[in-house]
Design a protein around this motif. Structure first.
Motif, PDB file in Angstrom:
ATOM      1  N   LEU A 295       0.823  -1.208   0.000  1.00 20.61           N
ATOM      2  CA  LEU A 295       0.000   0.000   0.000  1.00 20.61           C
ATOM      3  C   LEU A 295       0.856   1.256   0.000  1.00 20.61           C
ATOM      4  CD1 LEU A 295      -2.807  -1.065   2.508  1.00 20.61           C
ATOM      5  CD2 LEU A 295      -3.003  -0.819   0.031  1.00 20.61           C
ATOM      6  N   SER A 296       1.938   1.264   0.799  1.00 16.70           N
ATOM      7  CA  SER A 296       2.820   2.431   0.843  1.00 16.70           C
ATOM      8  C   SER A 296       3.428   2.699  -0.526  1.00 16.70           C
ATOM      9  CB  SER A 296       3.930   2.215   1.875  1.00 16.70           C
ATOM     10  OG  SER A 296       3.401   2.119   3.180  1.00 16.70           O
ATOM     11  N   ALA A 297       3.850   1.622  -1.199  1.00 13.76           N
ATOM     12  CA  ALA A 297       4.457   1.784  -2.519  1.00 13.76           C
ATOM     13  C   ALA A 297       3.460   2.373  -3.513  1.00 13.76           C
ATOM     14  CB  ALA A 297       4.979   0.437  -3.014  1.00 13.76           C
ATOM     15  N   PHE A 298       2.222   1.881  -3.502  1.00  7.00           N
ATOM     16  CA  PHE A 298       1.236   2.369  -4.474  1.00  7.00           C
ATOM     17  C   PHE A 298       0.699   3.746  -4.105  1.00  7.00           C
ATOM     18  CE2 PHE A 298       1.143  -1.971  -6.052  1.00  7.00           C
ATOM     19  CZ  PHE A 298       0.976  -1.762  -7.412  1.00  7.00           C
ATOM     20  N   VAL A 299       0.659   4.064  -2.829  1.00  7.58           N
ATOM     21  CA  VAL A 299       0.289   5.428  -2.439  1.00  7.58           C
ATOM     22  C   VAL A 299       1.321   6.415  -2.980  1.00  7.58           C
ATOM     23  CG1 VAL A 299       0.097   6.997  -0.476  1.00  7.58           C
ATOM     24  CG2 VAL A 299      -1.068   4.809  -0.411  1.00  7.58           C
ATOM     25  N   GLN A 301       3.217   5.897  -5.659  1.00  2.13           N
ATOM     26  CA  GLN A 301       3.008   5.961  -7.108  1.00  2.13           C
ATOM     27  C   GLN A 301       1.815   6.847  -7.457  1.00  2.13           C
ATOM     28  OE1 GLN A 301       2.933   2.241  -9.252  1.00  2.13           O
ATOM     29  NE2 GLN A 301       4.438   1.297  -7.900  1.00  2.13           N
ATOM     30  N   ALA A 302       0.758   6.742  -6.659  1.00  6.76           N
ATOM     31  CA  ALA A 302      -0.434   7.556  -6.914  1.00  6.76           C
ATOM     32  C   ALA A 302      -0.128   9.046  -6.775  1.00  6.76           C
ATOM     33  CB  ALA A 302      -1.555   7.146  -5.959  1.00  6.76           C
ATOM     34  N   LYS A 303       0.657   9.399  -5.773  1.00 10.68           N
ATOM     35  CA  LYS A 303       1.010  10.816  -5.587  1.00 10.68           C
ATOM     36  C   LYS A 303       1.794  11.330  -6.789  1.00 10.68           C
ATOM     37  CE  LYS A 303       1.090  10.924  -0.519  1.00 10.68           C
ATOM     38  NZ  LYS A 303       1.936  11.116   0.690  1.00 10.68           N
ATOM     39  N   LYS A 304       2.747  10.524  -7.258  1.00 12.08           N
ATOM     40  CA  LYS A 304       3.530  10.943  -8.419  1.00 12.08           C
ATOM     41  C   LYS A 304       2.657  11.079  -9.655  1.00 12.08           C
ATOM     42  CE  LYS A 304       7.808   8.767  -6.804  1.00 12.08           C
ATOM     43  NZ  LYS A 304       8.841   7.719  -7.093  1.00 12.08           N
ATOM     44  N   ALA A 305       1.595  10.273  -9.755  1.00 12.10           N
ATOM     45  CA  ALA A 305       0.699  10.318 -10.915  1.00 12.10           C
ATOM     46  C   ALA A 305      -0.400  11.359 -10.766  1.00 12.10           C
ATOM     47  CB  ALA A 305       0.075   8.937 -11.153  1.00 12.10           C
ATOM     48  N   GLY A 306      -0.426  12.074  -9.636  1.00 17.25           N
ATOM     49  CA  GLY A 306      -1.452  13.084  -9.421  1.00 17.25           C
ATOM     50  C   GLY A 306      -2.787  12.508  -8.988  1.00 17.25           C
ATOM     51  N   LEU A 338      -4.819   2.561 -11.067  1.00 21.52           N
ATOM     52  CA  LEU A 338      -3.976   3.688 -11.499  1.00 21.52           C
ATOM     53  C   LEU A 338      -4.021   3.847 -13.023  1.00 21.52           C
ATOM     54  CD1 LEU A 338      -0.839   3.307  -9.186  1.00 21.52           C
ATOM     55  CD2 LEU A 338      -2.580   5.096  -9.115  1.00 21.52           C
ATOM     56  N   HIS A 339      -4.009   2.718 -13.749  1.00 19.70           N
ATOM     57  CA  HIS A 339      -4.103   2.797 -15.204  1.00 19.70           C
ATOM     58  C   HIS A 339      -5.428   3.426 -15.639  1.00 19.70           C
ATOM     59  CE1 HIS A 339      -0.935  -0.585 -15.901  1.00 19.70           C
ATOM     60  NE2 HIS A 339      -0.405   0.577 -15.619  1.00 19.70           N
ATOM     61  N   ALA A 340      -6.510   3.096 -14.933  1.00 20.55           N
ATOM     62  CA  ALA A 340      -7.811   3.660 -15.283  1.00 20.55           C
ATOM     63  C   ALA A 340      -7.864   5.161 -15.025  1.00 20.55           C
ATOM     64  CB  ALA A 340      -8.917   2.951 -14.497  1.00 20.55           C
ATOM     65  N   CYS A 341      -7.111   5.630 -14.023  1.00 17.05           N
ATOM     66  CA  CYS A 341      -7.127   7.057 -13.679  1.00 17.05           C
ATOM     67  C   CYS A 341      -6.221   7.890 -14.581  1.00 17.05           C
ATOM     68  CB  CYS A 341      -6.696   7.251 -12.222  1.00 17.05           C
ATOM     69  SG  CYS A 341      -7.870   6.604 -11.001  1.00 17.05           S
ATOM     70  N   ALA A 342      -5.229   7.252 -15.209  1.00 19.68           N
ATOM     71  CA  ALA A 342      -4.225   7.997 -15.971  1.00 19.68           C
ATOM     72  C   ALA A 342      -4.832   8.907 -17.041  1.00 19.68           C
ATOM     73  CB  ALA A 342      -3.224   7.024 -16.585  1.00 19.68           C
ATOM     74  N   PRO A 343      -5.723   8.422 -17.921  1.00 20.37           N
ATOM     75  CA  PRO A 343      -6.276   9.334 -18.938  1.00 20.37           C
ATOM     76  C   PRO A 343      -7.146  10.432 -18.341  1.00 20.37           C
ATOM     77  CG  PRO A 343      -7.384   7.191 -19.014  1.00 20.37           C
ATOM     78  CD  PRO A 343      -6.220   7.035 -18.100  1.00 20.37           C
ATOM     79  N   LEU A 344      -7.781  10.165 -17.208  1.00 15.33           N
ATOM     80  CA  LEU A 344      -8.608  11.189 -16.566  1.00 15.33           C
ATOM     81  C   LEU A 344      -7.743  12.298 -15.983  1.00 15.33           C
ATOM     82  CD1 LEU A 344     -11.197   8.877 -14.745  1.00 15.33           C
ATOM     83  CD2 LEU A 344     -11.417   9.994 -16.966  1.00 15.33           C
ATOM     84  N   VAL A 345      -6.600  11.919 -15.400  1.00 17.14           N
ATOM     85  CA  VAL A 345      -5.682  12.927 -14.856  1.00 17.14           C
ATOM     86  C   VAL A 345      -5.138  13.795 -15.980  1.00 17.14           C
ATOM     87  CG1 VAL A 345      -3.477  13.248 -13.674  1.00 17.14           C
ATOM     88  CG2 VAL A 345      -5.082  11.522 -12.858  1.00 17.14           C
ATOM     89  N   GLU A 346      -4.814  13.176 -17.117  1.00 21.60           N
ATOM     90  CA  GLU A 346      -4.323  13.943 -18.262  1.00 21.60           C
ATOM     91  C   GLU A 346      -5.376  14.927 -18.749  1.00 21.60           C
ATOM     92  OE1 GLU A 346      -3.122  11.198 -21.218  1.00 21.60           O
ATOM     93  OE2 GLU A 346      -1.377  10.461 -20.099  1.00 21.60           O
ATOM     94  N   GLN A 349      -8.916  15.986 -14.668  1.00 21.53           N
ATOM     95  CA  GLN A 349      -9.919  15.580 -13.683  1.00 21.53           C
ATOM     96  C   GLN A 349      -9.249  15.108 -12.398  1.00 21.53           C
ATOM     97  OE1 GLN A 349     -12.842  12.844 -15.198  1.00 21.53           O
ATOM     98  NE2 GLN A 349     -13.404  12.093 -13.162  1.00 21.53           N
ATOM     99  N   ASP A 350      -9.822  15.462 -11.266  1.00 22.75           N
ATOM    100  CA  ASP A 350      -9.331  14.991  -9.974  1.00 22.75           C
ATOM    101  C   ASP A 350      -9.770  13.545  -9.765  1.00 22.75           C
ATOM    102  OD1 ASP A 350      -8.203  17.446  -9.436  1.00 22.75           O
ATOM    103  OD2 ASP A 350      -9.985  18.211  -8.407  1.00 22.75           O
ATOM    104  N   CYS A 351      -8.822  12.690  -9.401  1.00 24.29           N
ATOM    105  CA  CYS A 351      -9.107  11.269  -9.235  1.00 24.29           C
ATOM    106  C   CYS A 351      -8.775  10.825  -7.819  1.00 24.29           C
ATOM    107  CB  CYS A 351      -8.305  10.432 -10.236  1.00 24.29           C
ATOM    108  SG  CYS A 351      -8.765  10.709 -11.954  1.00 24.29           S
ATOM    109  N   VAL A 352      -9.703  10.085  -7.226  1.00 22.58           N
ATOM    110  CA  VAL A 352      -9.518   9.551  -5.871  1.00 22.58           C
ATOM    111  C   VAL A 352      -9.791   8.051  -5.916  1.00 22.58           C
ATOM    112  CG1 VAL A 352     -10.252   9.598  -3.460  1.00 22.58           C
ATOM    113  CG2 VAL A 352     -10.201  11.722  -4.798  1.00 22.58           C
ATOM    114  N   ILE A 353      -8.838   7.270  -5.429  1.00 24.58           N
ATOM    115  CA  ILE A 353      -8.995   5.820  -5.335  1.00 24.58           C
ATOM    116  C   ILE A 353      -9.257   5.466  -3.878  1.00 24.58           C
ATOM    117  CG2 ILE A 353      -7.892   3.579  -5.659  1.00 24.58           C
ATOM    118  CD1 ILE A 353      -6.174   4.820  -7.840  1.00 24.58           C
TER     119      ILE A 353
END
Length: 424
Positions: A295-299, A301-306, A338-346, A349-353
């Motif tokens: 979870l720490s690792a993916f959190v 990654q999520a921060k870096k991906a916005g 994270l893959h599903a959120c990537a195009p939305l961030v681009e 759009q604000d994305c919350v998992i």
């Protein structure tokens, strides 16, 4: 001429089948093997000529297996030091001889003619057909000789059945020519059975292939997670080394503040240092260390991906599922989110998992919700599928792990939100 052409045709078909059989079992790989084979092939026509001279062509065809096929098998057995595949190669080559016969019968049907015409056409097509089979069919068939015995037998079943059928109904009797229904319908029956067996075997091979891909994907996930853990540990060690190096300076600064009656400044400085240290600590979401690291690792990654990742849950250190299976579940699920959120961030759009999990009665429950492009999500029998190569293995791995523990899973999408729920 009426005797010469049929004799030459019998000789040509023997050479045609013998060469094919030798190439099908890769018997001519060395110069020595080629010499032995071609010397043997010169002796067989001599024996054919002798029998043809003393008796007739019909008798020659009846003893053909003993005169040609048995010596050919012994030669190939000697050259390859194998028994099964050379035998199957002979039966397969015999099946290929039917191509010559059918082409001749087709020409006779169009142009007319009798037995002499048939033999002449078979002679004419022998060399072109042989070269075509050696170029396009022989390499693939020869490669089958490296397959397991079960696969070899499955491949050889149709040629063996055809060999027996042809001799029993056409050479040793006239059942096929007389039009007996059991003989006429036998080959369609054999084709049907062979097709069904092929489907069963192909289905099993595909299942094994999918399972192997899942195992490989799981191992890749575990390896990637191990690399992330090593990177996290290395980063923590580097920070600890820097803090140890800077500790003397921090203490000296605090001491100066105290000596100059600047207690508030000293407290503020100590609080700042504590916050920096706490920020670098692996976040503990539950009692399970493996889940915390994932979870720490993916959190991160999520921060870096916005993307904002909210985690809420409880899990003890003693759970039925192994750490490797938890790694597969969480890594695949969070990576897909994270893959599903990537195009939305681009798209801005604000994305919350949202990640929720808990343990109840030795059962593990997990729910992950993430925004997605709903029009691009396709569910088949409740499972997300994709046509993109290399994708979709993560979902298969999740389903495989859940099935391993006899659990349940559910994938759904509604109002632009994709939801994964599972229990082990």
């Amino acid at each position: 001429m009426r005797e010469l052409i049929p004799f030459c045709n019998d000789w040509a078909v023997g050479l045609f089948g013998s060469v094919l059989a030798a190439y099908f079992c890769s018997a001519l790989t060395t110069r020595r093997n080629k010499w032995i084979f071609w010397v043997s092939m010169t002796l067989i026509p001599v024996a054919q000529s002798w029998i043809y001279y003393l008796w007739d062509g019909s008798f020659l065809r009846k003893i053909y297996p003993l005169l040609v096929h048995l010596p050919l098998f012994l030669v190939l057995l000697f050259l390859t030091r194998r028994a099964l595949w050379p035998l199957i190669s002979i039966f397969t080559a015999y099946l290929c001889c039917q191509l010559r016969r059918w082409i001749a019968l087709f020409v006779i049907q169009l142009l007319g003619g009798g037995e002499l015409m048939r033999c002449s056409v078979e002679l004419l097509v022998t060399l072109p057909l042989l070269l075509a089979l050696l170029k396009w069919a022989a390499p693939t068939i020869a490669n089958l000789g490296n397959y397991p015995t079960k696969t070899q037998c499955l491949f050889g079943s149709v040629p063996v059945m055809y060999y027996a059928f042809d001799y029993l109904t056409r050479v040793y009797s006239d059942i096929l020519i007389s039009g007996e229904p059991v003989a006429v319908e036998f080959m369609p029956f054999l084709c049907s059975v062979a097709y069904l067996v092929f489907l069963l075997h192909y289905s099993k091979v595909e299942r094994d292939k999918i399972q192997a891909e899942q195992v490989q994907n799981n191992m890749s996930m575990q390896l990637a997670q191990a690399v992330r853990q090593i990177d996290a540990m290395r980063e923590s060690q580097d920070l600890a080394s820097r803090y140890r190096h800077d500790l003397l300076h921090h203490l000296q600064y605090v001491l100066n503040c105290i000596e100059n009656d600047q207690e508030d400044e000293a407290k503020k400085y100590i609080s700042t240092i504590c916050e920096e240290i706490e920020a670098q600590r692996v976040q503990r979401y539950c009692e399970n260390d493996a889940v915390n690291l994932i979870l720490s690792a993916f959190v991160g990654q999520a921060k870096k991906a916005g993307v904002t990742m909210q985690v809420l849950g409880y899990l003890s250190d003693f759970i039925l599922a192994s750490d490797s299976d938890l790694c597969v579940l969480l890594s695949n699920a969070l990576e897909n989110a994270l893959h599903a959120c990537a195009p939305l961030v681009e798209a801005g759009q604000d994305c919350v998992i949202d990640v929720n999990f808990h343990e109840r009665g030795k059962k593990f429950f997990l729910q992950i919700m993430n925004p997605c492009q709903q029009e691009k999500v396709r569910l088949v029998k409740g499972i997300p599928v994709t046509d993109q190569p290399g994708h979709g293995l993560g979902v298969q791995s999740i389903c495989s792990v859940v099935a391993k523990y006899g659990g349940l899973y559910d994938f759904s999408v509604q109002d632009g939100t994709f939801t994964l729920r599972l229990s082990l």
